[in-house]
Design a protein around this motif. Structure first.
Motif, PDB file in Angstrom:
ATOM      1  N   THR A  85       0.850  -1.190   0.000  1.00  0.00           N
ATOM      2  CA  THR A  85       0.000   0.000   0.000  1.00  0.00           C
ATOM      3  C   THR A  85       0.886   1.240   0.000  1.00  0.00           C
ATOM      4  O   THR A  85       1.791   1.370   0.814  1.00  0.00           O
ATOM      5  CB  THR A  85      -0.918   0.015   1.244  1.00  0.00           C
ATOM      6  N   SER A  86       0.614   2.163  -0.912  1.00  0.00           N
ATOM      7  CA  SER A  86       1.441   3.371  -1.009  1.00  0.00           C
ATOM      8  C   SER A  86       1.235   4.265   0.213  1.00  0.00           C
ATOM      9  O   SER A  86       0.185   4.238   0.855  1.00  0.00           O
ATOM     10  CB  SER A  86       1.094   4.149  -2.279  1.00  0.00           C
ATOM     11  N   TYR A  87       2.251   5.070   0.475  1.00  0.00           N
ATOM     12  CA  TYR A  87       2.138   6.013   1.597  1.00  0.00           C
ATOM     13  C   TYR A  87       1.119   7.107   1.303  1.00  0.00           C
ATOM     14  O   TYR A  87       0.557   7.684   2.227  1.00  0.00           O
ATOM     15  CB  TYR A  87       3.503   6.589   1.984  1.00  0.00           C
ATOM     16  N   ASP A  88       0.858   7.389   0.044  1.00  0.00           N
ATOM     17  CA  ASP A  88      -0.216   8.335  -0.278  1.00  0.00           C
ATOM     18  C   ASP A  88      -1.538   7.831   0.285  1.00  0.00           C
ATOM     19  O   ASP A  88      -2.307   8.583   0.882  1.00  0.00           O
ATOM     20  CB  ASP A  88      -0.342   8.525  -1.795  1.00  0.00           C
ATOM     21  N   ILE A  89      -1.796   6.547   0.116  1.00  0.00           N
ATOM     22  CA  ILE A  89      -3.040   5.946   0.617  1.00  0.00           C
ATOM     23  C   ILE A  89      -3.020   5.877   2.138  1.00  0.00           C
ATOM     24  O   ILE A  89      -4.009   6.215   2.800  1.00  0.00           O
ATOM     25  CB  ILE A  89      -3.262   4.556  -0.015  1.00  0.00           C
TER      26      ILE A  89
END
Length: 166
Positions: free
Chosen positions: A95-99
């Motif tokens: 999971t990306s850090y943006d999410i």
């Protein structure tokens, strides 16, 4: 030239550590530089300190050289200290850090006034606000991060120790 292996694959951490140890003429390598991409350490400690020790000991046994380990993450009081020691794998490894950052902001909606900004950080830096500088960690220059961060404080202690014990 002295050499130290950093028990991390996080290039942001490696970059910060290199910047701090460069004046001591210490060559900094990541565990992946030395052992390749197949390094897998089970971080099953219950604290940041335990996980750092697990990583350092695991890599040291494999390389038989000095190893520096760091385990850090974001603890949000309003979220019962989550994501905590699971910060990197919170919501899944891929999971990306943006999410992840948006999920934290969404959970805190109405409680605090967060904002996302900056390009110099990694991980949770875009939402970690540092009041004394009135900016997020991602907005800080490398020099500011190396003056104020927890990692920089620990590295200054290491630097001092190494200088005194040449």
């Amino acid at each position: 030239m002295k050499e130290i292996i950093v028990a991390s694959g996080n290039q942001g951490k490696i970059k910060e550590i290199k910047a701090m140890l460069e004046p001591l003429d210490i060559h900094v390598l990541s565990m992946k530089d030395v052992l390749g991409d197949d390094v897998d350490i089970e971080e099953n400690g219950t604290t940041f300190e335990e996980n750092a020790i697990i990583k350092a000991e695991s890599i040291m046994k494999q390389v038989q050289r000095p190893v520096l380990a760091d385990d850090s993450g974001l603890e949000v009081d309003y979220l019962n200290k989550e994501p905590g020691i699971y910060s990197a794998r919170w919501m899944g490894h891929d999971t990306s850090y943006d999410i992840k950052n948006q999920a934290i902001i969404d959970k805190l909606a109405g409680l605090v006034n967060d904002h996302i900004a900056g390009e110099n950080g990694f991980g949770y830096d875009p939402i970690f606000y540092f009041p004394p500088l009135k900016k997020t960690s991602a907005e800080m220059t490398m020099e500011e991060k190396n003056q104020h961060s927890h990692r920089a404080k620990a590295l200054r202690d290491l630097y001092r120790y190494l200088e005194e014990n040449k």
